[in-house]
Design a protein around this motif. Structure first.
Motif, PDB file in Angstrom:
ATOM      1  N   LYS A   1      -2.308   5.998  -0.259  1.00  0.00           N
ATOM      2  CA  LYS A   1      -2.086   6.993   0.794  1.00  0.00           C
ATOM      3  C   LYS A   1      -3.267   7.951   0.889  1.00  0.00           C
ATOM      4  CE  LYS A   1       2.932   6.735   0.302  1.00  0.00           C
ATOM      5  NZ  LYS A   1       4.167   7.400  -0.178  1.00  0.00           N
ATOM      6  N   LYS A   2      -3.804   8.350  -0.277  1.00  0.00           N
ATOM      7  CA  LYS A   2      -4.967   9.250  -0.277  1.00  0.00           C
ATOM      8  C   LYS A   2      -6.185   8.575   0.330  1.00  0.00           C
ATOM      9  CE  LYS A   2      -3.655  12.014  -4.331  1.00  0.00           C
ATOM     10  NZ  LYS A   2      -4.012  12.355  -5.733  1.00  0.00           N
ATOM     11  N   GLN A   3      -6.295   7.254   0.126  1.00  0.00           N
ATOM     12  CA  GLN A   3      -7.438   6.514   0.654  1.00  0.00           C
ATOM     13  C   GLN A   3      -7.242   6.092   2.103  1.00  0.00           C
ATOM     14  OE1 GLN A   3      -7.697   3.306  -2.197  1.00  0.00           O
ATOM     15  NE2 GLN A   3      -8.978   4.491  -3.601  1.00  0.00           N
TER      16      GLN A   3
ATOM     17  N   HIS B   1       0.823  -1.224   0.000  1.00  0.00           N
ATOM     18  CA  HIS B   1       0.000   0.000   0.000  1.00  0.00           C
ATOM     19  C   HIS B   1       0.852   1.266   0.000  1.00  0.00           C
ATOM     20  CE1 HIS B   1      -3.818  -2.162   1.727  1.00  0.00           C
ATOM     21  NE2 HIS B   1      -3.647  -2.360   0.414  1.00  0.00           N
ATOM     22  N   ASP B   2       1.978   1.210  -0.692  1.00  0.00           N
ATOM     23  CA  ASP B   2       2.857   2.377  -0.746  1.00  0.00           C
ATOM     24  C   ASP B   2       2.718   3.092  -2.093  1.00  0.00           C
ATOM     25  OD1 ASP B   2       4.745   4.220   0.033  1.00  0.00           O
ATOM     26  OD2 ASP B   2       6.461   2.981  -0.556  1.00  0.00           O
TER      27      ASP B   2
END
Length: 271
Positions: A109-111, A103-104
């Protein structure tokens, strides 16, 4: 955009309860291809509730392979009588998928998705993300040949039309890299098609009376003709069947007049 059915890199989500118990130990021998995965055990949904544990897996094949073959390799990690994965997806960008394992990515990151530590991303069988980001010679050659076949199969006589077709129909950005690297070659191929079209038309050159009759038919056909006042000179004949019954059929992205054959349906650009 059409779905990618052949690719070198594939990714999928597997569920541990349906995977063989020793998958973490045996994965290298089971899939036999370079791999990278991350176990997602801390994901939460939109209500901040724990999501079902799952494994994001990325496989790197030596050459482009089909969807069904990729799915079958992922399926080797399923427990006997169970199905750990339902579908796989081709990687447009292997770097993006590699980062997504933990998840990088910018979107993650926005989510607000759970960010896993890089140490939780496990690789094996000599998985090398740096090497995969460089388009391999074999893969580049395959794409080079495929693009050349596209020009021949579709009979492109104009490079801009060919470029627009590739942009509209190929999701893998590596095709654009190959197109950019060998643009002069592909331009020569489209020019060669145009020369073949010219030679075919010279053999079937219509009389002045036929040209006049064809021009009259075009001016009265409003069903598929464009509505502008262009004075584009109609081509002598269709490059596909040699028919002189051709009408206007819109413009290309380069604003060139496109023509359509009323007999065989071929659409082409008059050079």
């Amino acid at each position: 955009m059409p779905k990618i059915t052949k690719a070198r890199f594939w990714t999928g989500v597997l569920y541990p309860e349906n995977m063989r118990e020793d998958w973490e130990i045996a994965i290298g021998d089971v899939v036999q291809y370079p791999y990278a995965y991350c176990k997602h055990t801390r994901d939460k949904d939109s209500k901040s509730e724990h999501r079902k544990d799952h494994v994001h897996l990325l496989l790197a094949f030596p050459n482009t392979t089909t969807y069904q073959h990729a799915l079958s390799v992922f399926g080797l990690l399923s427990a006997e009588g169970k199905k750990a994965i339902n579908k796989v997806e081709a990687c447009v960008s292997v770097r993006n998928v590699y980062d997504y394992l933990i998840h990088d990515t910018e979107t993650c990151k926005k989510q607000g998705k759970e960010l896993y530590d890089p140490s939780e991303r496990i690789t094996g069988n000599n998985f090398d993300i740096g090497a995969y980001e460089q388009l391999g010679t074999a893969e580049k050659n395959e794409m080079f040949l495929e693009l050349g076949e596209t020009i021949r199969d579709h009979g492109f006589t104009n490079y801009m039309d060919f470029y627009a077709f590739v942009v509209d129909n190929f999701d893998n950005m590596n095709y654009i890299e190959v197109l950019r690297s060998y643009s002069s070659h592909f331009e020569r191929l489209t020019r060669g098609n145009h020369h073949k079209w010219e030679q075919g038309c010279l053999k079937k050159r219509p009389s002045q009376a036929q040209l006049h009759e064809n021009s009259t038919d075009n001016s009265t056909d409003n069903s598929t003709n464009t509505t502008d006042n262009s004075t584009e000179t109609p081509p002598l004949c269709c490059p596909e069947c040699g028919s002189i019954s051709v009408i206007k059929s819109g413009k290309t992205l380069a604003k060139s007049q496109r023509w359509a054959c009323k007999d065989c349906g071929k659409r082409f650009v008059n050079m």
